[in-house]
Design a protein around this motif. Structure first.
Motif, mmCIF file in Angstrom:
data_model
loop_
_atom_site.group_PDB
_atom_site.id
_atom_site.type_symbol
_atom_site.label_atom_id
_atom_site.label_comp_id
_atom_site.label_asym_id
_atom_site.label_seq_id
_atom_site.Cartn_x
_atom_site.Cartn_y
_atom_site.Cartn_z
ATOM 1 N N LYS A 26 -9.079 -5.014 9.738
ATOM 2 C CA LYS A 26 -8.442 -4.654 8.430
ATOM 3 C C LYS A 26 -7.889 -5.487 7.634
ATOM 4 C CE LYS A 26 -4.858 -1.780 8.329
ATOM 5 N NZ LYS A 26 -4.005 -0.576 8.561
ATOM 6 N N TYR A 28 -6.202 -5.206 3.627
ATOM 7 C CA TYR A 28 -5.986 -4.303 2.464
ATOM 8 C C TYR A 28 -6.617 -3.047 2.729
ATOM 9 C CZ TYR A 28 -4.732 -8.901 0.502
ATOM 10 O OH TYR A 28 -4.123 -9.984 0.461
ATOM 11 N N GLN A 29 -7.424 -2.607 1.772
ATOM 12 C CA GLN A 29 -8.199 -1.086 1.863
ATOM 13 C C GLN A 29 -9.633 -1.277 2.513
ATOM 14 O OE1 GLN A 29 -6.245 1.981 1.667
ATOM 15 N NE2 GLN A 29 -4.696 0.602 1.137
ATOM 16 N N ARG A 31 -11.976 -1.797 5.796
ATOM 17 C CA ARG A 31 -12.167 -2.030 7.434
ATOM 18 C C ARG A 31 -13.473 -2.077 7.728
ATOM 19 N NH1 ARG A 31 -7.838 2.711 9.143
ATOM 20 N NH2 ARG A 31 -6.197 2.124 7.635
ATOM 21 N N SER A 53 -13.626 1.812 1.023
ATOM 22 C CA SER A 53 -12.520 2.491 0.090
ATOM 23 C C SER A 53 -11.555 3.262 0.934
ATOM 24 C CB SER A 53 -13.392 3.368 -0.684
ATOM 25 O OG SER A 53 -14.226 4.156 0.034
ATOM 26 N N LYS A 54 -11.190 2.697 2.050
ATOM 27 C CA LYS A 54 -10.226 3.283 3.088
ATOM 28 C C LYS A 54 -8.839 3.603 2.208
ATOM 29 C CE LYS A 54 -9.167 4.980 6.641
ATOM 30 N NZ LYS A 54 -9.370 6.513 6.665
ATOM 31 N N LYS A 55 -8.509 4.783 2.126
ATOM 32 C CA LYS A 55 -7.237 5.119 1.528
ATOM 33 C C LYS A 55 -6.150 5.571 2.333
ATOM 34 C CE LYS A 55 -8.733 3.987 -2.439
ATOM 35 N NZ LYS A 55 -8.979 2.647 -2.908
ATOM 36 N N LYS A 56 -6.354 5.931 3.484
ATOM 37 C CA LYS A 56 -5.502 6.653 4.413
ATOM 38 C C LYS A 56 -5.085 5.446 5.684
ATOM 39 C CE LYS A 56 -7.374 11.120 3.690
ATOM 40 N NZ LYS A 56 -7.868 12.295 4.341
ATOM 41 N N ASP A 57 -4.175 5.895 6.267
ATOM 42 C CA ASP A 57 -3.993 4.850 7.479
ATOM 43 C C ASP A 57 -4.594 5.398 8.512
ATOM 44 O OD1 ASP A 57 -2.135 3.437 6.079
ATOM 45 O OD2 ASP A 57 -0.403 4.943 6.670
#
Length: 76
Positions: A26, A28-29, A31, A53-57
């Motif tokens: 990972k 930033y955003q 993965r 475009s990963k926005k959640k943890d």
């Protein structure tokens, strides 16, 4: 590289009867999900799926399953 940047994400069925350990890289955003395998006699991280475009943890379970399925196609 710290544990937050590279860590195990779990084991998932690959469609070939195995449950490889999927690892998450990972930054930033973004993965990249993949496996650690031997390639040309070297231990290597091979990315098999990504989530740009990963926005959640929490990791997307569908992407992790896809990474496992694609790992079955990696020549080892």
């Amino acid at each position: 590289m710290g544990e937050k940047m590279f860590k195990p994400a779990g084991r998932f069925k690959d469609g070939a009867g195995n449950e490889p350990q999927i690892w998450e890289f990972k930054a930033y955003q973004f993965r990249i999900y993949g496996i650690i395998a031997e390639y040309r006699r070297k231990r290597t991280y091979i990315g098999t799926a990504c989530d740009p475009s990963k926005k959640k943890d929490k990791a997307d379970q569908q992407k992790l399953k896809l990474a496992a399925e694609r790992s079955a196609k990696v020549e080892r």
